[in-house]
Design a protein around this motif. Structure first.
Motif, mmCIF file in Angstrom:
data_model
loop_
_atom_site.group_PDB
_atom_site.id
_atom_site.type_symbol
_atom_site.label_atom_id
_atom_site.label_comp_id
_atom_site.label_asym_id
_atom_site.label_seq_id
_atom_site.Cartn_x
_atom_site.Cartn_y
_atom_site.Cartn_z
ATOM 1 N N ASN A 280 0.629 -1.166 0.048
ATOM 2 C CA ASN A 280 -0.315 0.238 -0.217
ATOM 3 C C ASN A 280 1.231 1.728 -0.212
ATOM 4 O O ASN A 280 0.290 2.498 -1.094
ATOM 5 N N THR B 183 1.360 -6.656 12.000
ATOM 6 C CA THR B 183 0.153 -6.020 12.491
ATOM 7 C C THR B 183 -0.038 -6.989 13.869
ATOM 8 O O THR B 183 -0.594 -6.050 15.283
ATOM 9 N N GLY C 57 -11.138 -3.917 3.639
ATOM 10 C CA GLY C 57 -10.072 -3.404 4.269
ATOM 11 C C GLY C 57 -9.464 -1.937 4.807
ATOM 12 O O GLY C 57 -8.860 -1.504 5.844
ATOM 13 N N TYR C 58 -10.406 -1.312 5.429
ATOM 14 C CA TYR C 58 -10.625 -0.457 6.113
ATOM 15 C C TYR C 58 -11.936 -0.510 7.246
ATOM 16 O O TYR C 58 -12.803 -0.437 6.239
ATOM 17 N N ARG D 51 -4.796 1.226 11.790
ATOM 18 C CA ARG D 51 -4.476 1.596 10.122
ATOM 19 C C ARG D 51 -3.922 0.533 9.231
ATOM 20 O O ARG D 51 -3.834 -0.048 8.145
ATOM 21 N N LYS E 197 -1.417 -1.749 7.793
ATOM 22 C CA LYS E 197 -2.258 -3.662 7.576
ATOM 23 C C LYS E 197 -1.140 -4.450 7.645
ATOM 24 O O LYS E 197 0.826 -3.840 7.398
ATOM 25 N N ASP E 198 -1.064 -5.868 7.072
ATOM 26 C CA ASP E 198 -0.078 -6.744 7.483
ATOM 27 C C ASP E 198 0.787 -6.817 6.435
ATOM 28 O O ASP E 198 0.730 -6.390 5.364
#
Ligand SMILES: [Zn+2]
Ligand SMILES: [Zn+2]
Length: 824
Positions: free
Chosen positions: A167, A195, A330-331, A418, A420-421
């Motif tokens: 991302n 995470t 995903g959020y 917020r 992410k892996d």
């Protein structure tokens, strides 16, 4: 007179240092250690003066610390895997390895010409199988512990680089490397469960007082921890919809819900809509919109009513369920409660589709009306229209309403992040092969440790078409299942190169170890890194991944530290013609050109002295003349006096007068200042101090040459100047040191120590008047502070006779002359 020939001097010393192995370091428990590091360069082939700036900073500190008795580790290596090498292979038909190795050779030669004090025996390149096998080994350890895992996920796909991007490598919808517009695809990918460490990454920042605040703030935002509540909204004839909100205090104003177009329940909901085909078409359109633009709210808000209703569990009223382009999977949970009166996105959506706007927070002294308000109000206020919670301040309502939801069994307090892996799969050749195989009978199987490293096959085709070249090498893809010995397919994804840079600084300490990534005892001696210098653009990504990696290694029992770096120093960029110096802008200056004309010492002095190290530096050809002149002047000063001073014995210490006293004072002030400046990495002001000292020596040299005392002070000043400047301009200083009759070289020569008494300015006598009459006198250092003078004046015994028991009405200090006290 000897002429200053930079080229000759520099080649000679570089060869000598290298031959004598002076920068090699080993563990020595009797000595204090200092681990001084710069971010390892990517071997792009061309080094420009922008790159050498941070290496100059660390080199000054490393050389300074050696002179201060520290056992210094100052290694260098190459971040050698990654896309540019593969792109060069596609464009020019050169194998990535060949391209990389020749670039490394070229850049190494350039760095060596700068005279950096690296222990070259520790050089590593992350494309060495002896390095990347440990990436594979760490991966297997993480796989065993569930930190590495495989999952299908929507990913950012760069259609030009033909690879998946993390991302943060796709910020703004653009590929970080080639700036192509990033697409969304669903693919099976490998992740590292960063995470699992999100709270540690935040909480351990308290232990990083020597990191710049702006870096910590960026990391904090990246992890993005927010406290709120999870609430279930019942849906008739279906499971409840779960939402996360940080503003439960506004829940009575939730007049509709919005699902992301990708939400898994959207299809079932629209199945009962009268005009199903039309709704499906509209949702398909929302799904095709650019995800990045949706996330950043750049698109006009658009939505579709699903035909279904949920119940607001606080009001028990039905509210419509919509699908909207401004909500993303995903959020959070991919579903929101929309409170249009108090959230601007919800407000715009409600106005567009004629949905109710109910005010539930009233700001003090105002009367908002949902029918007429022009924008959402998201400030503080009092809760209204909220049943039993009316009249509470909004902040207090949060705890009360959360407790109410918990008691009612339809919600609870929750924290979201917020972060992410870390998606590490790359569909490229020039990276570390991920050590697993897929067997039709046994499924995914890790490669046993004894089969490591899984090597990159040398003969992959680089056509630039059809994705990963590794897929086209049968000898690589066809593997044996380690469990059933049947045929298996080898994983062709390679690792994100940020894996390589997450732990390289441990490998420097044991670069040749072949039965483990490093020796824990050796790491224990050298860690943590005392100073780490690199660009601010690494505030997230590298500097978060490497913190994560250290915590994983700690949990594996490999290291004792929790944080790898004590002090982080982001250096400023070098600009030219008002723009950041870079190959793509075509405004680079090669160090070789400057070294050819002025010598490496002058180039070093220029980049160190031209601007504060943390600030931008505007490259100017004319301004190199300043440091060039300083080197020349120091050279001539020594040249003129070397013969007489080298043989002369030091004059006995005694009362010095006039120019001798003046120069010695300046010298000790300079030692104090430079020592302080290097400790604080204010290297530009240290360079300014060299100029001043050399100026004073020029002004006073004729007078000083007249007698033995004067010559002794001049000698003392020159010997100290050469040592002080050594970390900045080591080659010329080594030569001047020799010419002053010294032996043994400067690398481990002790750093000069300032004598505060000698550095002190002259004293002046001040008369002290009390009510207009002189009652006493004091002597204070010239330039003493008003505060210090005031204190000393009031303690003077004769003054106290006339002031004790009285009130001081006024006290005036006339610098250099008198102190006037008025008492009542
Ligand atoms: Zn790209
Ligand atoms: Zn099998």
């Amino acid at each position: 007179m000897a002429e200053y020939r930079a080229g000759e001097i520099e080649t000679r010393w570089q060869r000598l240092w290298q031959e004598q192995g002076l920068f090699e370091a080993g563990e020595d428990p009797k000595k204090k250690k200092y681990y001084c590091l710069e971010m390892l360069p990517y071997p792009s082939g061309d080094i420009h003066v922008g790159h050498v700036r941070n290496y100059c900073i660390t080199d000054v500190v490393a050389r300074y610390k050696r002179m201060n008795g520290f056992n210094v580790m100052h290694p260098i290596g190459w971040d050698a895997l990654g896309m540019p090498a593969e792109n060069a292979a596609i464009k020019k038909g050169i194998h990535p390895e060949k391209w990389t190795r020749s670039n490394i050779a070229q850049m190494k030669r350039q760095l060596q010409r700068m005279g950096f004090s690296y222990p070259w025996s520790r050089e590593i390149a992350t494309c060495d199988p002896s390095y990347y096998r440990w990436n594979q080994w760490f991966f297997l350890r993480m796989l065993e512990r569930g930190i590495a895992y495989r999952a299908k996920a929507p990913v950012n796909w760069c259609p030009s680089c033909l690879t998946v991007l993390a991302n943060e490598q796709a910020e703004g919808g653009e590929c970080w490397r080639c700036h192509s517009t990033v697409e969304q695809r669903d693919m099976e990918q490998w992740f590292l469960r960063i995470t699992a460490y999100q709270d540690q990454l935040l909480d351990d920042m308290k232990g990083l007082p020597a990191w710049p605040e702006r870096v910590l703030v960026q990391q904090e935002n990246w992890v993005g921890r927010s406290h709120g509540a999870e609430i279930d909204f019942p849906v008739e004839a279906s499971a409840p919809l779960k939402i996360f909100t940080t503003r439960i205090d506004t829940i009575y104003g939730a007049t509709f819900m919005v699902l992301a177009p990708e939400h898994p329940r959207v299809d079932a909901f629209v199945a009962s809509t009268p005009d199903e085909a039309k709704a499906r078409a509209a949702i398909a359109k929302l799904r095709s919109q650019d995800r990045r633009a949706r996330l950043e709210g750049q698109l006009e808000k658009e939505g579709v009513f699903t035909g279904r209703y949920a119940t607001n569990p606080f009001t028990n009223k039905p509210i419509p369920i919509w699908v909207g382009n401004f909500v993303l999977m995903g959020y959070g949970t991919g579903a929101i409660m929309a409170v249009p009166a108090h959230d601007q996105r919800d407000f715009e959506f409600a106005r567009k589709y004629g949905l109710a706007v109910d005010v539930v927070i009233q700001p003090a002294g105002e009367r908002l009306d949902g029918a007429t308000m022009a924008a959402a109000y998201d400030g503080p206020g009092t809760v209204v229209n909220s049943g039993p919670f009316d009249g509470l301040p909004a902040e207090r309502a949060i705890a009360r309403m959360t407790a109410h939801a918990e008691a009612g069994g339809f919600g609870k307090g929750a924290i979201t992040y917020r972060l992410k892996d870390w998606l590490i799969s790359r569909q490229r050749y020039w990276g570390t092969p991920i050590p697993v195989v897929y067997c039709a009978a046994c499924g995914m199987q890790p490669v046993p440790d004894r089969e490591l490293p899984i090597l990159l096959p040398p003969d992959a085709p680089f056509t630039g078409e059809g994705g990963n070249p590794l897929e086209k090498v049968p000898a690589f893809v066809n593997a044996k299942c380690p469990k059933c010995a049947g045929a298996a397919r080898r994983e062709t994804d390679t690792m994100d190169t940020f894996v390589d840079s997450s732990w390289y600084f441990y490998r420097y300490l044991c670069p040749n170890k072949d039965d483990g990534p490093f020796d824990p005892d050796v790491v224990d001696y050298w860690f943590p890194i005392d100073l780490y210098v690199g660009g601010i653009e690494h505030a997230i990504l590298h500097l978060v991944y490497s913190r994560f990696w250290t915590k994983v290694m700690r949990d594996l029992g490999l290291v004792k530290v929790t944080e790898p770096v004590v002090r982080l120093f982001p250096q400023g960029m070098v600009h030219k013609d008002g723009e950041v110096m870079s190959k793509s802008r075509g405004n680079t200056v090669a160090p070789d050109d400057v070294i050819g004309r002025y010598g490496a010492d002058t180039l070093r002095l220029y980049v160190l002295g031209e601007a504060p190290p943390e600030m931008g530096l505007e490259w100017s050809e004319e301004r190199i003349e300043g440091p060039a002149r300083l080197v020349q002047r120091a050279w001539r000063l020594v040249d003129r006096h070397a013969a007489s001073l080298a043989s002369e014995a030091p004059a006995p210490p005694g009362e010095l007068l006039g120019p001798a006293k003046e120069l010695r004072r300046k010298l000790h002030q300079t030692i104090e200042k430079v020592t302080n400046d290097v400790e604080r990495i204010r290297l530009n002001t240290a360079v300014a101090a060299f100029h001043e000292l050399v100026n004073d020596a020029y002004r006073l040299e004729a007078e000083l040459s007249k007698d033995a005392g004067g010559r002794a002070v001049l000698r003392e000043a020159l010997l100290a100047l050469v040592r002080l400047m050594n970390p900045f301009t080591p080659h010329v200083c080594e030569t001047l040191w020799e010419r002053l009759g010294q032996t043994g070289g400067l690398v481990y020569e002790p750093w000069p120590v300032a004598d505060p008494l000698l550095a002190r300015e002259d004293e002046v006598e001040l008369a002290i008047q009390v009510n207009g009459k002189v009652r006493g006198r004091i002597t204070v250092p010239r330039g003493a502070s008003e505060e210090a003078i005031r204190t000393q004046a009031l303690l003077e015994p004769h003054v106290r006779l006339h002031t004790d028991g009285k009130q001081i009405a006024k006290l005036v200090v006339v610098p250099g002359r008198l102190v006037s006290v008025v008492v009542r």
